[in-house]
Design an enzyme around this catalytic site. Structure first.
Site: not given
Length: 1067
Positions: A389, A737, A741
């Site tokens: 990410d 996070d 996800d």
């Protein structure tokens, strides 16, 4: 849960609100793309009155409760059974059952059952029970991600029903069509269409769901029907939080039909398809090979000894007859076969692997990587792709000003400053070429506006600096602290105050009114009353919008001149340069002519107060502004990330960035951190999630060399990317996070969640949590994982070669027909206790210097190569020869290598007598002299043949001692696969030397403590006998040194041009 959308609005009007109930089919009605009247008609509701209470039961019956489904996990019994679905465990279980049956049978035959006979099966059962308990405990935590997801749901909501407000209605009772009131701080209870903005603006924090790095402005106007989730500005989603404004919303989806419900289902599906780790697969393969080998060797031992328990005569020269079968001897050789199985199975291997992985988790924890699942430690070592990410992992997730631009001394001149710093710490970084003592009028005005026209604050918490309010506003306050004060001072005399300069400006410019930000004018203003009593308007906002409403600019000396076309072009050109770098730009302006507010003091009776109550007048108030400058902000990359990306490239690991953020912003960050080179065309490497899903050959796109970027990615895009990479043979580590996800974290080979910014959902779905949210920690953990795998190979190498030696010993004993030299309980002691400390200590081997310069190992690399297996066999054969050889030497030789062995007074026999000891009763004049062992005297006056049975205790002790000593020396060989002990001496791992001492100490304990000596069937040894043990054991080091030399020569011949290719799949 629901019915099709085609039923909407087609009812007969008999029930409740009339018509058929709204559908719960996902996206059956695109509420975000329809106007409010159409939405009210479709959902049979009214924004003022809501739905009738009488209609709620009907809607609940159709759609169910606004709750996430609870998926039943495996039963406890199923989890227990699963722990035995392992080849190595099944072999151990079979060996334990057979050992128990034989121990029971021997006790029945002999009339007494000695507890020592049951030590072996009981210890193996104990190992299996402990293994099952650990496994069940780990797997019972698997569904916690789904429970954590339920916790982020709102529990209560304020609803309008029957024209009345219902406060604190349980959120699970919401139904499609309900009208819900949201205000600042509320958690959104369902997916809803915004129908009315009560405040001028509405902002919702959606980072955990969409990956957006900033709060999203919402509207009640329709958006295009094909919008992705980030583009549905007219919708608010369950689990997100309102950070600014209040509104009325219409519930469109509840329960499992919400976006968070879809993620819940994706996590559940991903958890059902979890695969074994590479190590588990290799150990299963090894167990299957071991099963075949044990079966073959046991069968061979029986065939070799068949003549001892089954005899026959040939009738007519060729036909076998007169068969004679000895059940007693058959049982004896079956026991030898069981002992051989016990010798072949590395009983201590599961325990040592667990210990090594646990030690690895401690090392990783020291580097801020918290491992939740032990096998993940090893999986990290063969990671080939890291899908990361952007927000909060590659960047700090803390907005920071990176450029400051102020109008100079002439209208077409700009003063530009670079600003360092990546956090909200005011002392982190500085402004280049800056002197606060000579701050000109423009810079002072920028500091004033940035400080006073600002609702954010910065706090220090646990050595971290945290923003409260909008991140961009917090970044502006940090900039003001870096700028200092006009006279070069430091603001408040309170040195413990974090924002001293901001406090100074607030004290001098007291805020008396606020013109809230809205999407139309894209600015925020405050009316302030200075210490001098003068009123002024301070404004910040989008640079283009402020320029449109500005008529003048202020020069560096404080003079005000007209904003002409030339100065406007100069400002816009600089703005364009900054926006191409994907900086978010905010402009600053002010106004001193405030006729309507000249006497305003905040009183509601003042005529100007009515203007402030009407947001439509704000643009008029914020006109004829004086423009002073602007800043460029961004969520900056972490300082350590660039080097970490370079380390990944050197280690043969590809980095793929997957983010929900804007494409241009993500590309700029990727260039900065080294995922892409600065001037390379990345059009084929950077796609939005939607564009990627439209690509025909997705795997070819993912196979491109170097880094890749996917922006505006939704949860389903992340899952698809991870799935395709795994299908292509990659070992994928996925970071994240947010709630969005979690499915991909669950699906990846190793899911890595953020410890600081991460949601509980992401953490529970992950295998590892980063305590510092830092990408470079992942790279350090990969290096640690590689080191741990190498160390595991070292102790597996050590334990397997030792076990092969034990097998060779028993096989030679059976083949030569000599008495049994090692009994199962002794082998179990060696495998579990004596071998345990050195094997564990090998887990502390220091990592190779170039461990992160080598390509990742292939996930299908065999644990034991053909050459390593050959080395095992050579070493194992020597171990077998040494342990059997010393047994024969004690019986047949009075001295060996100059060492006198007759000090105990034992009788020397010929090798022929030893090999045919079963015929002892037929030998004439065969006598044996008494001999001493420790304080005990062994006499054979009445039964000289007992010399080969209970009289073999000294020879057995010598065999066991040689086995222990030779395995201690062999642990030194295992320090490195091919490096000589002259290059990597034993003291590079002091833990191994301590472990060897412990193992020898344990062996001395069972030798010299009478009770333990009796349990293990051994006796104390003399000094001469110890010298013999060492003389026979030491050559194992010399043999392996020669084999290592051959291995190094073979490697040089194989790889004359450099390291092996990193490719591990057919393209």
């Amino acid at each position: 849960m629901g019915k099709g959308g085609e039923d909407y609005g087609k009812g007969d009007g008999n029930e409740g609100g009339g018509g058929s109930p709204p559908s719960s089919t996902p996206d059956a009605f695109p509420a975000w793309a329809r106007d409010i009247d159409a939405c009210e008609a479709y959902y049979q509701t009214d924004r003022r009155a809501g739905i009738p209470s009488l209609d709620v039961p009907r809607r609940l019956k159709i759609h169910g409760l606004n709750d996430l489904d609870k998926h039943d996990g495996q039963s406890l019994w199923q989890l227990v059974l699963d722990q035995f679905n392992d080849t190595l465990v099944r072999i151990l279980l079979a060996a334990a059952v057979v050992s128990f049956v034989l121990a029971w049978y021997d006790g029945e035959e002999g009339g007494e059952m000695e507890i020592t006979a049951f030590v072996e099966p009981l210890v193996i059962f104990l190992i299996l029970v402990l293994n099952a308990i650990v496994g069940v405990w780990q797997e019972s935590n698997a569904e916690k991600a789904l429970e954590a997801l339920k916790e982020i749901q709102s529990e209560h909501a304020t609803v309008i029903r029957d024209g009345k407000k219902v406060h604190d209605l349980p959120a699970k009772e919401l139904v499609p069509g309900d009208i819900v009131e949201l205000k600042v701080g509320d958690k959104v209870p369902a997916d809803m269409r915004v129908v009315e903005l009560v405040s001028s603006t509405l902002r919702v924090e959606e980072a955990s769901l969409t990956g957006e790095s900033e709060a999203v402005n919402k509207t009640n106007k329709p958006v295009p029907e094909d919008s992705i989730i980030q583009g549905k500005k007219s919708m608010v989603f369950a689990g997100t939080t309102v950070v600014n404004g209040n509104c009325l919303c219409l519930v469109t989806q509840t329960g499992m039909q919400t976006e968070i419900g879809k993620i819940h289902m994706q996590i559940h599906v991903a958890s059902q398809s979890e695969e074994d780790t590479p190590l588990k697969k290799k150990l299963n393969e090894f167990g299957e090979t071991l099963t075949v080998m044990i079966g073959a060797i046991c069968a061979l031992v029986w065939l070799i000894n068949l003549k001892y328990f089954l005899t026959w005569e040939y009738v007519d020269g060729w036909l076998p007859g007169n068969f004679k079968f000895s059940f007693e001897k058959c049982t004896y050789y079956f026991e030898i076969a069981v002992a051989l199985a016990v010798a072949a199975i590395p009983e201590g291997l599961p325990a040592v692997i667990t210990t090594c992985l646990a030690l690895g988790t401690r090392k990783m924890a020291q580097k801020n990587a918290l491992v939740r699942k032990l096998p993940s430690v090893e999986t990290l070592g063969c990671t080939t792709v890291i899908c990361s990410d952007k927000t909060g992992t590659l960047t700090t997730n803390q907005m920071a000003v990176v450029k400051l631009v102020a109008i100079g001394s002439a209208s077409d001149e700009l003063n530009k400053f670079l600003v360092d710093g990546t956090t909200y710490d005011p002392l982190d970084g500085r402004i280049h070429n800056w002197s606060s003592a000579s701050m000109d009028a423009n810079l002072q005005m920028i500091a004033k506006v940035a400080s006073v026209c600002n609702d954010a604050s910065v706090m220090q918490s646990d050595h971290k600096f945290v923003a409260h309010g909008m991140p961009t506003e917090a970044a502006l306050k940090v900039l003001v602290e870096k700028m200092g004060l006009p006279d070069g001072g430091s603001g408040s005399t309170n040195k413990s105050e974090l924002l001293r300069c901001c406090r100074w400006w607030s004290d001098h410019e007291r805020r008396i009114a606020t013109l809230e930000f809205d999407r139309d004018r894209k600015s925020m203003g405050v009316i302030v009353n200075s210490i001098s009593g003068k009123k002024s308007l301070l404004v910040k906002g989008a640079v283009e919008n402020l320029l449109e409403r500005s008529s003048s600019i202020q020069l560096a000396d404080g003079s005000v001149v007209e904003l002409d076309a030339n100065s406007r072009r100069c400002i816009l050109q600089s703005l364009n340069e900054m926006t191409t770098e994907s900086l978010r730009c905010l402009g600053f302006a002010y106004k001193n002519e405030l006729l309507e507010f000249e006497s305003y003091d905040g009183s509601e009776d003042h005529p100007g107060h009515k203007l402030l109550l009407n947001p439509s007048t704000y643009s008029l108030i914020e006109s004829e502004l004086i423009f002073v400058g602007f800043v460029g902000l961004r969520d900056p990359p972490r300082k350590e990330v660039y080097q970490a990306i370079q380390d990944c490239k050197a280690a043969g690991i590809r980095v793929i960035v997957i983010t929900g953020d804007n494409k241009n912003t993500a590309e700029a960050i990727c260039r900065d951190i080294g995922v892409f080179e600065p001037n390379v065309d990345i059009s084929s490497k950077s796609l939005t999630g939607k564009d990627f899903m439209a690509v025909r050959d997705k795997q070819s796109h993912l196979r491109q060399a170097g880094g890749l970027l996917f922006s505006r990615a939704e949860p389903k895009h992340k899952q698809e990317i991870v799935k395709l990479l795994k299908e292509d043979g990659e070992v994928v580590a996925m970071t994240g996070d947010g709630v969005n996800d979690a499915p991909a974290l669950k699906m990846a080979d190793i899911g890595i969640a953020m410890g600081i910014a991460g949601t509980e959902v992401a953490k529970e779905a992950s295998d590892m949590v980063l305590a510092d949210d830092n990408f470079s920690t992942i790279v350090a953990a990969v290096g640690e994982g590689r080191s741990i795998y190498n160390n595991m190979k070292a102790f597996i190498r050590y334990m397997i070669s030792s076990n092969i030696g034990e097998v060779a010993s028993i096989f030679l004993t059976a083949a030569l027909g000599i008495p049994e030299g090692l009994i199962p309980v002794q082998l179990l002691w060696v495998n579990l206790v004596t071998d345990g400390p050195p094997a564990t200590a090998l887990g502390f081997n220091p990592p190779d210097k170039g461990i992160m310069k080598k390509p990742p190992r292939r996930s299908d690399d065999s644990l034991i190569s053909a050459w390593i297996l050959f080395r095992y066999l050579v070493i194992g054969t020597y171990v077998g020869i040494a342990t059997v050889g010393i047994f024969i030497i004690w019986y047949t030789q009075g001295s060996f290598l100059g060492i006198n062995l007759l000090g105990d007074g034992h009788t020397v026999v010929t090798y022929s007598q030893l090999a045919n000891w079963g015929q002892c009763s037929s030998w004439e004049n065969f006598t044996i002299s008494p001999f001493t062992a420790g304080s005990e005297v062994f006499k054979f006056d009445t039964n000289p043949c007992g010399y080969f049975q209970h009289g073999k205790v000294k020879a057995m002790t010598l065999s066991l001692s040689v086995l222990v000593a030779i395995e201690m020396f062999n642990s030194l060989n295992a320090l490195s696969e091919d490096t000589s002990l002259l290059v990597m001496p034993p003291w590079v791992n002091p833990f191994l030397l301590v472990a060897m001492s412990v193992s020898f100490g344990l062996h001395f304990l069972i030798l010299y403590v009478p009770f333990l000596a009796k349990v293990f069937g051994i006796v104390p040894l003399s000094l001469n006998e110890w010298l013999l043990v060492l003389a026979v054991s030491f050559p194992v080091i010399l043999i392996d040194e020669v084999l290592k030399l051959v291995g190094r020569c073979m490697d040089r011949c194989r790889t004359p041009g450099g390291p092996r290719s990193t490719k591990h799949k057919t393209e």
